[in-house]
Design a protein around this motif. Structure first.
Motif, PDB file in Angstrom:
ATOM      1  N   PHE A 558       0.856  -1.189   0.000  1.00  0.00           N
ATOM      2  CA  PHE A 558       0.000   0.000   0.000  1.00  0.00           C
ATOM      3  C   PHE A 558       0.886   1.231   0.000  1.00  0.00           C
ATOM      4  O   PHE A 558       2.106   1.145   0.206  1.00  0.00           O
ATOM      5  CB  PHE A 558      -0.936   0.003   1.216  1.00  0.00           C
ATOM      6  CG  PHE A 558      -0.258  -0.418   2.495  1.00  0.00           C
ATOM      7  CD1 PHE A 558       0.434   0.508   3.262  1.00  0.00           C
ATOM      8  CD2 PHE A 558      -0.294  -1.752   2.913  1.00  0.00           C
ATOM      9  CE1 PHE A 558       1.063   0.124   4.427  1.00  0.00           C
ATOM     10  CE2 PHE A 558       0.340  -2.137   4.075  1.00  0.00           C
ATOM     11  CZ  PHE A 558       1.026  -1.204   4.842  1.00  0.00           C
ATOM     12  N   ALA A 559       0.268   2.370  -0.237  1.00  0.00           N
ATOM     13  CA  ALA A 559       1.029   3.627  -0.269  1.00  0.00           C
ATOM     14  C   ALA A 559       1.370   4.067   1.151  1.00  0.00           C
ATOM     15  O   ALA A 559       0.528   3.993   2.063  1.00  0.00           O
ATOM     16  CB  ALA A 559       0.217   4.711  -0.971  1.00  0.00           C
ATOM     17  N   GLN A 589      -7.117   3.595   0.238  1.00  0.00           N
ATOM     18  CA  GLN A 589      -7.155   4.626  -0.788  1.00  0.00           C
ATOM     19  C   GLN A 589      -8.514   5.301  -0.800  1.00  0.00           C
ATOM     20  O   GLN A 589      -9.526   4.716  -0.411  1.00  0.00           O
ATOM     21  CB  GLN A 589      -6.862   4.031  -2.171  1.00  0.00           C
ATOM     22  CG  GLN A 589      -5.468   3.472  -2.302  1.00  0.00           C
ATOM     23  CD  GLN A 589      -5.171   2.999  -3.717  1.00  0.00           C
ATOM     24  OE1 GLN A 589      -5.947   3.241  -4.635  1.00  0.00           O
ATOM     25  NE2 GLN A 589      -4.049   2.327  -3.896  1.00  0.00           N
ATOM     26  N   MET A 590      -8.506   6.534  -1.291  1.00  0.00           N
ATOM     27  CA  MET A 590      -9.729   7.320  -1.417  1.00  0.00           C
ATOM     28  C   MET A 590      -9.772   7.899  -2.824  1.00  0.00           C
ATOM     29  O   MET A 590      -8.795   8.471  -3.302  1.00  0.00           O
ATOM     30  CB  MET A 590      -9.766   8.439  -0.374  1.00  0.00           C
ATOM     31  CG  MET A 590     -11.050   9.217  -0.355  1.00  0.00           C
ATOM     32  SD  MET A 590     -11.080  10.399   1.018  1.00  0.00           S
ATOM     33  CE  MET A 590     -12.704  11.098   0.806  1.00  0.00           C
ATOM     34  N   GLU A 591     -10.886   7.744  -3.476  1.00  0.00           N
ATOM     35  CA  GLU A 591     -11.021   8.158  -4.859  1.00  0.00           C
ATOM     36  C   GLU A 591     -10.841   9.676  -4.979  1.00  0.00           C
ATOM     37  O   GLU A 591     -11.401  10.446  -4.204  1.00  0.00           O
ATOM     38  CB  GLU A 591     -12.386   7.740  -5.395  1.00  0.00           C
ATOM     39  CG  GLU A 591     -12.569   8.004  -6.883  1.00  0.00           C
ATOM     40  CD  GLU A 591     -13.892   7.506  -7.412  1.00  0.00           C
ATOM     41  OE1 GLU A 591     -14.188   7.736  -8.594  1.00  0.00           O
ATOM     42  OE2 GLU A 591     -14.648   6.896  -6.623  1.00  0.00           O
ATOM     43  N   GLY A 592     -10.054  10.061  -5.975  1.00  0.00           N
ATOM     44  CA  GLY A 592      -9.830  11.475  -6.231  1.00  0.00           C
ATOM     45  C   GLY A 592      -8.733  12.103  -5.399  1.00  0.00           C
ATOM     46  O   GLY A 592      -8.532  13.320  -5.464  1.00  0.00           O
ATOM     47  N   MET A 593      -7.987  11.298  -4.638  1.00  0.00           N
ATOM     48  CA  MET A 593      -6.911  11.827  -3.804  1.00  0.00           C
ATOM     49  C   MET A 593      -5.611  11.098  -4.105  1.00  0.00           C
ATOM     50  O   MET A 593      -5.605   9.949  -4.562  1.00  0.00           O
ATOM     51  CB  MET A 593      -7.235  11.691  -2.307  1.00  0.00           C
ATOM     52  CG  MET A 593      -8.366  12.561  -1.807  1.00  0.00           C
ATOM     53  SD  MET A 593      -8.426  12.608  -0.005  1.00  0.00           S
ATOM     54  CE  MET A 593      -6.915  13.459   0.357  1.00  0.00           C
ATOM     55  N   ASP A 594      -4.526  11.767  -3.832  1.00  0.00           N
ATOM     56  CA  ASP A 594      -3.222  11.145  -3.933  1.00  0.00           C
ATOM     57  C   ASP A 594      -3.162   9.999  -2.932  1.00  0.00           C
ATOM     58  O   ASP A 594      -3.549  10.165  -1.767  1.00  0.00           O
ATOM     59  CB  ASP A 594      -2.139  12.186  -3.627  1.00  0.00           C
ATOM     60  CG  ASP A 594      -0.743  11.641  -3.862  1.00  0.00           C
ATOM     61  OD1 ASP A 594      -0.627  10.539  -4.412  1.00  0.00           O
ATOM     62  OD2 ASP A 594       0.229  12.324  -3.486  1.00  0.00           O
ATOM     63  N   PRO A 595      -2.703   8.805  -3.340  1.00  0.00           N
ATOM     64  CA  PRO A 595      -2.682   7.660  -2.410  1.00  0.00           C
ATOM     65  C   PRO A 595      -1.954   7.949  -1.102  1.00  0.00           C
ATOM     66  O   PRO A 595      -2.365   7.451  -0.043  1.00  0.00           O
ATOM     67  CB  PRO A 595      -1.983   6.561  -3.221  1.00  0.00           C
ATOM     68  CG  PRO A 595      -2.255   6.917  -4.647  1.00  0.00           C
ATOM     69  CD  PRO A 595      -2.270   8.416  -4.696  1.00  0.00           C
ATOM     70  N   PHE A 601      -8.020   4.310   6.659  1.00  0.00           N
ATOM     71  CA  PHE A 601      -7.278   3.212   7.267  1.00  0.00           C
ATOM     72  C   PHE A 601      -8.272   2.095   7.594  1.00  0.00           C
ATOM     73  O   PHE A 601      -9.300   2.341   8.238  1.00  0.00           O
ATOM     74  CB  PHE A 601      -6.551   3.666   8.531  1.00  0.00           C
ATOM     75  CG  PHE A 601      -5.440   4.655   8.257  1.00  0.00           C
ATOM     76  CD1 PHE A 601      -4.142   4.220   8.044  1.00  0.00           C
ATOM     77  CD2 PHE A 601      -5.710   6.004   8.202  1.00  0.00           C
ATOM     78  CE1 PHE A 601      -3.130   5.127   7.792  1.00  0.00           C
ATOM     79  CE2 PHE A 601      -4.705   6.925   7.946  1.00  0.00           C
ATOM     80  CZ  PHE A 601      -3.409   6.479   7.736  1.00  0.00           C
ATOM     81  N   ASP A 602      -7.929   0.884   7.148  1.00  0.00           N
ATOM     82  CA  ASP A 602      -8.814  -0.271   7.302  1.00  0.00           C
ATOM     83  C   ASP A 602      -8.150  -1.342   8.153  1.00  0.00           C
ATOM     84  O   ASP A 602      -6.920  -1.365   8.307  1.00  0.00           O
ATOM     85  CB  ASP A 602      -9.180  -0.854   5.934  1.00  0.00           C
ATOM     86  CG  ASP A 602      -9.797   0.173   5.000  1.00  0.00           C
ATOM     87  OD1 ASP A 602     -10.571   1.013   5.499  1.00  0.00           O
ATOM     88  OD2 ASP A 602      -9.482   0.144   3.788  1.00  0.00           O
TER      89      ASP A 602
END
Length: 753
Positions: A558-559, A589-595, A601-602
């Motif tokens: 992950f990033a 990750q969140m759509e539309g954002m830099d990773p 957080f999951d």
């Protein structure tokens, strides 16, 4: 400068002057002589001059003679310098004036004997032989023709005008009178060679002046710069000087003033110097100054539940320390203008004074299974049997909290103490103490600079990773290596005497991996219950290490989270009781954002072979800190375990959010809130320890420990000092639970450790 040549008049003139002085010539004759401008010769000399005039006139009237052949000897000078220019003579005396007889040149007849060595009438020295100058030069045709054009312009004795272009035959009758040009009226005699030299010098000077003027006009010769008055001031002198230098640097070089590497000049060296300017040289130097200061000790008062209420006990005597401070001084002209601290070294650290104060704790006694340890006020405390039996295990007050590992049987505690001995590169050191006997001594393990340590499954040693202290943030640099230390001399509680000899044998199991962008912060590790697998969590990866084979196996990528600070977020790890599954927090990750900037957080569960990867609790926050419980057997004979984790109040701002503590089954079902109650603030981050039977847990919250029953959800306060945290709970499992974990093909007995 050459000596001035004396004028020598001819002998006839000299003789006539002597006759006038002795009265031999009357006044009338003297007047005629004066009117003619020259003393007339007398006697034989007069006859000789008259004969010369007749011969010269006859020679001129007949035209120029044929060329005369002379011997090859050096030309002698003319015997009479007075006969040079008739035109000049006419300008002085007028057109009709008579010339002295001796001024008419009478050339010597061709073929006459050569003149012998001696002097002429004016005293000039001549050698033997005759030449054109001996015959006055002008009867020679070649010389006569050469001077014809520029020489005979003007008016002759008969008032005839000439333009300078006439032939020699046309101007021959007037030749003799025009020879009187160089007669000097002021002296009454003839001009000699000094006049020639003077005229040449005048012409040369005039030519030089004209050349210099032309060079200035054409720029070939720059005008000399004007001198400027400049004042130079230094720390030890003041100099006033005239200079033609152009810049400040050149002025200082002319003055012989050298500059140091740090010296400052006003104005700058490259600037042009003006008249009346003042140049200031500021001498700049750096020095170091060392100063030693005492470090006063601090007094710490800790609340002790082991003392009666209100009782005070001095646990540790305070001692002042000493430090050395190095200052960097900047001096300008000997005066200190800047003083900054360059280095601070602790020569001797202070020792805090620790006073324990008895606390009236109206807390009920609660039974404790196994051994519960925690940190309070920098010391390790233990509860065994009941919560009322709590007591301190250490009194140094310097536990740094990086390592607090309880052995599987709960008999020994390994902890880390901060380095206070003045060694700049040592982060901490490992110590061990028994938990069963009152006032047991602590033993150093001889291991320094430890970021992580955990007991092996057999309880005979530890797995650890090292680091070193650094000067900058965060204060350390992790090595990310893996070591094993076997500890010898761990005598069972019933046989210990308090004088045990504890030794260790260390072995490096794994070198650090290739460095990544955040490897300096470190790695989170978690040893599986069977002791074979070591899970690791880096800023951008979760994986496992097979300690038997020494291999790494990444499980999740992950990033890395961009914290925009001097800290790094790392995944938290927890093993299932059967060493098969791993619960971990993952940066989502969140759509539309830099990773890297995603706030998601999951919570994931991953099978150690990578066959199963499931996000069982999404969007829980970065400090979720999952903790898998020990397995317990249910009345129906089945076995179960649960996962405790935190859930942020504001998951998209989880860095600063408060948390609630939740629990759920291993598959994510039966999710429910456990702590805190509604009248308490949320947790800063979940910090808990499961009981060995998996039915209860101890939670650290706001400096207190709380005992929570998982099934009923009821809780009980265990401490009242407000400084408690980092609980650890271990011990033998209760009856019927000792076979937990054997459902996996890899067991503790088969771990090979």
């Amino acid at each position: 400068m050459p000596a001035r040549r004396q004028h020598r008049p001819c002998p006839a003139r000299k003789k006539e002057q002597e006759e006038i002085q002795h009265g031999e010539i009357d006044d009338q004759q003297a007047g005629e002589i004066a009117h003619a401008g020259e003393i007339q010769p007398a006697g034989e000399e007069h006859q000789r001059h008259a004969q010369r005039r007749q011969q010269g006139a006859q020679c001129i009237s007949e035209g120029p003679p044929a060329p005369v052949v002379y011997p090859e000897k050096e030309e002698a000078p003319c015997p009479d310098d007075r006969h040079h220019d008739v035109h000049r003579r006419r300008q002085i005396h007028g057109a009709g004036s008579n010339l002295p007889p001796e001024w008419n040149p009478v050339p010597q007849e061709i073929g006459q004997p050569q003149r012998q060595q001696g002097q002429d009438q004016v005293g000039k020295q001549y050698g033997q032989g005759t030449d054109q100058r001996t015959f006055f030069g002008l009867h020679d045709r070649s010389l006569f023709q050469k001077r014809q054009a520029p020489y005979y312009g003007g008016t002759d004795a008969a008032d005839r005008n000439y333009t300078g272009s006439e032939t020699p035959a046309q101007i021959a009758p007037a030749f003799a009178p025009r020879r009187a040009l160089w007669y000097d009226i002021s002296t009454g005699g003839h001009m000699d060679g000094r006049m020639h030299a003077l005229r040449r010098r005048i012409w040369l000077l005039m030519a030089l002046l004209i050349g210099v003027s032309m060079m200035r006009l054409t720029g070939c010769l720059a005008p000399a710069p004007a001198a400027k008055l400049v004042t130079i001031e230094t720390s030890d002198m003041r100099l006033v000087m005239y200079t033609t230098a152009g810049t400040v640097r050149e002025v200082l070089q002319q003055a012989g003033i050298s500059l140091g590497q740090m010296d400052r000049v006003e104005p700058d060296l490259w600037q042009e110097v003006q008249d009346g300017a003042t140049v200031r040289v500021v001498r700049v130097e750096e020095r170091q100054e060392t100063e030693r200061r005492p470090i006063p000790f601090s007094q710490k008062i800790i609340k002790s539940e082991a003392l009666p209420p209100g009782e005070r006990k001095l646990l540790q005597l305070g001692v002042n320390g000493e430090e050395e401070i190095v200052y960097r001084l900047v001096l300008e002209n000997g005066q200190v203008v800047e003083r900054t601290e360059a280095q601070r070294i602790i020569i001797k650290p202070p020792v805090d004074e620790i006073i324990a104060v008895g606390l009236q704790a109206d807390l009920p006694s609660v039974p404790i299974t196994g051994t519960l340890v925690y940190i309070s006020a920098g010391n390790a405390w233990v509860m065994r049997g009941t919560s009322a039996s709590r007591r301190p295990l250490t009194s140094s007050g310097d536990l740094d909290g990086r390592v607090l590992a309880l052995s599987p049987d709960g008999e020994w505690l390994v902890y880390s103490r901060a380095e206070t001995g003045g060694r700049p590169h040592v982060l901490n050191s490992l110590w061990i103490v028994g938990t069963s006997i009152l006032n047991e001594p602590s033993y150093p393990l001889g291991i320094e600079g430890v970021m992580y340590a955990e007991w092996t499954a057999d309880g005979k040693g530890i797995i650890y990773s090292t680091a070193e202290r650094t000067g900058g943030a965060p204060g350390w640099r992790a090595h990310n290596d893996i070591w094993k230390a076997t500890i010898y001399g761990l005598t069972p509680a019933g046989k210990r005497t308090g004088n045990e000899r504890i030794t260790t044998l260390t072995q490096k199991l794994l070198d650090p991996p290739a460095e990544t962008v955040y490897s300096w912060w470190g790695t989170h590790f978690a040893l599986s219950p069977d002791g074979r697998w070591l899970a690791y969590g880096q800023a951008d990866e979760v994986g496992i290490i097979d300690l038997r084979a020494g291999t790494r196996s990444p499980l999740l990528h992950f990033a890395a989270y961009h914290t925009y600070g001097e800290w790094v977020w790392l995944p938290e790890l927890s093993w299932s009781p059967d060493s098969r599954y791993l619960a971990c927090s993952v940066h989502g990750q969140m759509e539309g954002m830099d990773p890297e900037d995603s706030p998601v957080f999951d919570l994931w569960v991953v099978e150690r072979t990578g066959a199963v990867k499931v996000p069982i609790a999404p969007d829980v926050g970065m400090w979720t800190a999952p903790a898998w419980s020990p397995a317990r057997r249910l009345p129906d004979g089945s076995r179960e375990s649960a996962i405790a984790f935190g859930v942020a109040y504001s998951p998209r701002n989880s860095q600063d959010s408060r948390y609630d503590l939740y629990v759920m089954d291993r598959d994510g079902s039966n999710r429910r809130k456990l702590f805190p109650p509604a009248d308490m603030p949320g947790l800063v981050a979940p910090e808990l320890a499961w009981s060995p039977d998996g039915r209860r847990m101890v939670i650290a919250h706001q400096g207190y420990l709380y005992l929570l029953d998982v099934d009923s959800g009821t809780w009980q306060k265990l401490t009242a000092d407000g400084q408690s945290g980092q609980p650890r709970w271990a011990g033998e499992p209760t009856a019927g639970e000792e076979d937990m974990g054997h459902g996996e093909e890899t067991t503790t007995k088969d771990s090979g450790r």
